[in-house]
Design a protein around this motif. Structure first.
Motif, short mmCIF file in Angstrom:
data_model
loop_
_atom_site.label_atom_id
_atom_site.label_comp_id
_atom_site.label_asym_id
_atom_site.label_seq_id
_atom_site.Cartn_x
_atom_site.Cartn_y
_atom_site.Cartn_z
N ARG A 116 20.64 -2.04 28.68
CA ARG A 116 22.04 -1.66 28.85
C ARG A 116 22.72 -2.53 29.90
N ARG A 117 22.00 -2.83 30.97
CA ARG A 117 22.56 -3.66 32.03
C ARG A 117 22.70 -5.13 31.61
N GLY A 118 21.83 -5.56 30.71
CA GLY A 118 21.82 -6.96 30.30
C GLY A 118 20.76 -7.79 30.99
N SER A 119 19.88 -7.15 31.77
CA SER A 119 18.76 -7.87 32.37
C SER A 119 17.70 -8.19 31.33
N PHE A 120 17.49 -7.29 30.38
CA PHE A 120 16.57 -7.48 29.26
C PHE A 120 17.39 -7.53 27.96
N HIS A 121 16.81 -8.19 26.96
CA HIS A 121 17.39 -8.23 25.62
C HIS A 121 16.24 -8.10 24.62
N ASN A 122 15.53 -6.98 24.67
CA ASN A 122 14.33 -6.85 23.84
C ASN A 122 14.27 -5.52 23.09
N ALA A 123 15.40 -4.88 22.88
CA ALA A 123 15.40 -3.58 22.21
C ALA A 123 14.82 -3.64 20.81
N GLU A 124 14.92 -4.81 20.15
CA GLU A 124 14.41 -4.97 18.79
C GLU A 124 13.15 -5.84 18.74
N ASP A 125 12.66 -6.30 19.87
CA ASP A 125 11.50 -7.20 19.89
C ASP A 125 10.24 -6.44 19.51
N SER A 126 9.52 -6.93 18.50
CA SER A 126 8.34 -6.24 18.00
C SER A 126 7.13 -7.16 18.02
N LEU A 127 5.96 -6.56 17.95
CA LEU A 127 4.72 -7.33 17.91
C LEU A 127 4.65 -8.17 16.63
N ASP A 128 5.07 -7.61 15.50
CA ASP A 128 5.07 -8.37 14.25
C ASP A 128 5.98 -9.59 14.34
N ALA A 129 7.15 -9.42 14.96
CA ALA A 129 8.08 -10.54 15.09
C ALA A 129 7.51 -11.63 15.98
N LEU A 130 6.80 -11.24 17.03
CA LEU A 130 6.17 -12.23 17.90
C LEU A 130 5.10 -13.00 17.15
N HIS A 131 4.26 -12.29 16.39
CA HIS A 131 3.25 -12.96 15.58
C HIS A 131 3.90 -13.93 14.60
N ALA A 132 5.00 -13.54 14.01
CA ALA A 132 5.68 -14.40 13.04
C ALA A 132 6.13 -15.70 13.69
N GLN A 133 6.68 -15.62 14.88
CA GLN A 133 7.15 -16.82 15.56
C GLN A 133 5.99 -17.72 15.99
N LEU A 134 4.91 -17.12 16.45
CA LEU A 134 3.76 -17.91 16.87
C LEU A 134 3.06 -18.54 15.66
N SER A 135 2.85 -17.77 14.61
CA SER A 135 2.12 -18.29 13.45
C SER A 135 2.88 -19.38 12.72
N SER A 136 4.20 -19.39 12.85
CA SER A 136 4.99 -20.43 12.20
C SER A 136 4.92 -21.76 12.95
N ARG A 137 4.39 -21.73 14.17
CA ARG A 137 4.36 -22.94 14.99
C ARG A 137 2.97 -23.38 15.40
N PHE A 138 2.00 -22.47 15.40
CA PHE A 138 0.66 -22.79 15.90
C PHE A 138 -0.40 -22.30 14.93
N ALA A 139 -1.35 -23.18 14.62
CA ALA A 139 -2.47 -22.78 13.77
C ALA A 139 -3.50 -21.99 14.56
N ASP A 140 -3.60 -22.27 15.84
CA ASP A 140 -4.59 -21.63 16.72
C ASP A 140 -3.85 -20.89 17.83
N TYR A 141 -3.82 -19.57 17.72
CA TYR A 141 -3.19 -18.77 18.77
C TYR A 141 -3.82 -17.39 18.81
N THR A 142 -3.67 -16.73 19.95
CA THR A 142 -4.11 -15.34 20.09
C THR A 142 -3.02 -14.55 20.80
N VAL A 143 -2.99 -13.25 20.53
CA VAL A 143 -2.10 -12.33 21.22
C VAL A 143 -2.94 -11.17 21.72
N THR A 144 -2.81 -10.85 22.99
CA THR A 144 -3.51 -9.72 23.59
C THR A 144 -2.47 -8.74 24.11
#
Length: 223
Positions: free
Chosen positions: A182-210
């Motif tokens: 609400r303050r504008g310090s963060f902008h992650n209300a819609e950020d999801s684990l699946d979306a993060l995987h999608a961005q990483l997998s589209s750019r890197f063949a070898d990656y991990t998420v913990t």
């Protein structure tokens, strides 16, 4: 002015207010508390992330106060550190803190190509910063690409981000996320684990998420 530039300008104003010479003095303690109590990721986990991945020539993106760079111990360094951030307060504070290294600074936004030589770093980190960038993860993914372009083949790109979806978010964390968005310090209300995987997998063949709490730590090899 369209919505995106207006939102970006507002984010810059909030960032400059959040990270100034006075608040940076308390930043280490504040982040340690929020990471442990709200985001479920104690600081030793983030230090270990750095220790596993940092190279001799390191690029740090969204530098905060430089605590992790100051305290991490990597097998290969760092010997030289380049700091990249939009906030001149963070750059000045962190450069002074790390003056035992060969330090360079560059200022810019992660959503545009970095003004740095291509394939010139052994590692790059985007730690606890993607959740501060306006837009959804499909837009923020550009930051991963811009960072990777600066890393040599075989080098490491790593970081962490606080997510709001697809990870455990306890009630106290959800309340703080609502306030920060609400303050504008963060902008992650819609950020999801699946979306993060999608961005990483589209750019890197070898990656991990913990996942630790609602924090996702990612590590990738640049091709």
């Amino acid at each position: 002015m369209t919505e995106a530039p207006v939102r970006a300008a507002a984010a810059v104003r909030v960032n400059l207010a959040d990270y100034n010479p006075w608040t940076l003095r308390a930043y280490d303690a504040t982040v340690a508390t929020t990471c442990r109590m709200f985001w479920g990721c104690p600081r030793p986990e983030l230090l270990a992330l750095y220790g596993r991945n940092i190279g001799a020539r390191h690029l740090d993106i969204g530098v905060g106060s430089g605590y992790l760079l100051d305290r991490c111990r990597g097998a290969d360094g760092p010997r030289a550190v380049t700091l990249f951030d939009l906030n001149p307060n963070c750059l000045a504070y962190t450069a002074k803190r790390l003056d035992r290294y060969e330090v360079a600074t560059a200022r810019g936004t992660v959503l545009e190509p970095f003004p740095l030589p291509a394939a010139s770093f052994d590692s790059a980190a985007l730690n606890l910063m993607l959740h501060c960038v306006p837009g959804d993860l499909a837009a923020k993914g550009a930051a991963l690409g811009h960072a990777a372009a600066c890393v040599r083949p075989g080098g490491r790109l790593f970081g962490s981000t606080v997510l709001s979806r697809g990870v455990p978010v306890p009630r106290r964390a959800r309340a703080l996320l609502w306030l920060l968005n609400r303050r504008g310090s963060f902008h992650n209300a819609e950020d999801s684990l699946d979306a993060l995987h999608a961005q990483l997998s589209s750019r890197f063949a070898d990656y991990t998420v913990t996942v630790r709490g609602c924090t996702a730590m990612f590590e990738a090899t640049v091709e």
